[in-house]
Design an enzyme around this catalytic site. Structure first.
Site, PDB file in Angstrom:
ATOM      1  N   GLY A   1      66.812  50.843  52.655  1.00 16.90           N
ATOM      2  CA  GLY A   1      66.310  49.334  52.075  1.00 16.90           C
ATOM      3  C   GLY A   1      66.008  49.737  50.495  1.00 16.90           C
ATOM      4  O   GLY A   1      65.448  50.853  50.241  1.00 16.90           O
TER       5      GLY A   1
ATOM      6  N   GLN B   1      61.851  47.456  42.922  1.00 17.43           N
ATOM      7  CA  GLN B   1      62.167  48.689  42.983  1.00 17.43           C
ATOM      8  C   GLN B   1      63.322  48.701  41.480  1.00 17.43           C
ATOM      9  O   GLN B   1      63.708  49.838  41.300  1.00 17.43           O
ATOM     10  CB  GLN B   1      62.624  49.394  44.079  1.00 17.43           C
ATOM     11  CG  GLN B   1      61.265  49.502  44.926  1.00 17.43           C
ATOM     12  CD  GLN B   1      61.955  50.198  46.241  1.00 17.43           C
ATOM     13  OE1 GLN B   1      62.352  49.654  47.231  1.00 17.43           O
ATOM     14  NE2 GLN B   1      61.966  51.514  46.312  1.00 17.43           N
TER      15      GLN B   1
ATOM     16  N   CYS C   1      60.641  56.805  50.197  1.00 12.78           N
ATOM     17  CA  CYS C   1      60.742  55.851  49.593  1.00 12.78           C
ATOM     18  C   CYS C   1      61.584  56.131  48.377  1.00 12.78           C
ATOM     19  O   CYS C   1      61.431  57.370  47.602  1.00 12.78           O
ATOM     20  CB  CYS C   1      59.229  55.040  49.010  1.00 12.78           C
ATOM     21  SG  CYS C   1      59.452  53.486  47.921  1.00 12.78           S
TER      22      CYS C   1
ATOM     23  N   HIS D   1      58.139  47.963  55.470  1.00  6.03           N
ATOM     24  CA  HIS D   1      57.968  48.766  54.069  1.00  6.03           C
ATOM     25  C   HIS D   1      58.328  47.997  53.030  1.00  6.03           C
ATOM     26  O   HIS D   1      57.810  48.016  51.828  1.00  6.03           O
ATOM     27  CB  HIS D   1      58.878  50.036  54.463  1.00  6.03           C
ATOM     28  CG  HIS D   1      58.971  50.865  53.215  1.00  6.03           C
ATOM     29  ND1 HIS D   1      58.359  52.314  53.325  1.00  6.03           N
ATOM     30  CD2 HIS D   1      59.325  50.666  51.809  1.00  6.03           C
ATOM     31  CE1 HIS D   1      58.744  52.771  52.202  1.00  6.03           C
ATOM     32  NE2 HIS D   1      59.247  52.144  51.463  1.00  6.03           N
ATOM     33  N   GLU D   2      59.472  47.473  53.057  1.00 12.25           N
ATOM     34  CA  GLU D   2      60.200  46.471  52.076  1.00 12.25           C
ATOM     35  C   GLU D   2      59.373  45.242  51.562  1.00 12.25           C
ATOM     36  O   GLU D   2      59.295  45.235  50.369  1.00 12.25           O
ATOM     37  CB  GLU D   2      61.516  46.167  52.195  1.00 12.25           C
ATOM     38  CG  GLU D   2      62.601  47.393  52.564  1.00 12.25           C
ATOM     39  CD  GLU D   2      62.633  48.574  51.541  1.00 12.25           C
ATOM     40  OE1 GLU D   2      62.138  48.181  50.314  1.00 12.25           O
ATOM     41  OE2 GLU D   2      62.852  49.384  51.954  1.00 12.25           O
TER      42      GLU D   2
HETATM   43 CO    CO Z   1      60.038  51.996  49.394  1.00  9.64          CO
END
Ligand code: CO
Length: 191
Positions: A55, A60, A117, A159-160
């Site tokens: 993901g 990010q 991550c 999480h995303e």
């Molecule tokens: Co992450």
């Protein structure tokens, strides 16, 4: 569901590393479902597959927008190559793009999973999250969608979506653990 053709004209993007301030910022809702958004999603998918990761959220890669890409069950096979560099072939791609996601837990049942991550390479720990969720979101064409998710897909979506609210998975651990991982990561980053 959108299927990503790995061989298209996408370009690999730089992944922002912790503790860059964009990773603790709240991203803005996507308003324009245009070609630019589609290109960005394709670049993010290529970047995610190459990392490899399951993901990747827009902040990010430096975009403060509420969307992310994911694929929780692609296969990655090492292929023989003529030179010394390792080459990988990706198979069975099932990429998905979630825009302006809103998560509702389906029950109080939780699941514990060891998360990592791409913005915190080398750091892994168990995070407890709701097990089953319903996610309302938009696809790249601006169509409203709803999906139920369980297991790894549920964890990944949560999480995303956290990234869109400036939350890293280590923010969901105890303060003691968070500080430990922060120090560890900054130390290994300097090397
Ligand atoms: Co992450």
């Amino acid at each position: 569901m959108s299927t990503f053709d790995y061989n298209i004209d996408a370009k690999e993007l730089d992944i922002v590393l912790y503790p860059d301030p964009i990773l603790s910022s709240i991203s803005e809702e996507v308003q324009n479902f245009n070609g630019e958004l589609k290109d960005m999603a394709e670049n993010m998918l290529l970047t995610m597959y190459k990392a490899p990761g399951i993901g990747l959220a827009a902040p990010q890669v430096g975009e403060k927008l509420r969307f992310f890409v994911l694929d929780v069950d692609f296969e990655r096979e090492q292929t023989t190559s003529s030179n010394t560099e390792k080459e990988f072939e990706l198979k069975n791609l099932k990429s998905q793009v979630f825009i302006n996601p809103v998560i509702t837990p389906k029950s109080s049942e939780t699941i514990k999973y060891q998360e990592g991550c791409l913005s915190l390479p080398g750091i892994y720990d168990n995070v407890i999250r709701p097990k089953e969720i319903v996610v309302d979101y938009f696809d790249l064409n601006g169509n409203k969608k709803q999906m139920e998710a369980d297991g790894l897909l549920s964890i990944c979506i949560q999480h995303e979506t956290d990234h869109l609210d400036g939350i890293m998975f280590i923010d969901r651990l105890s303060q003691l653990k968070k500080n430990f991982y922060k120090k560890k990561f900054l130390k290994q980053k300097r090397k």
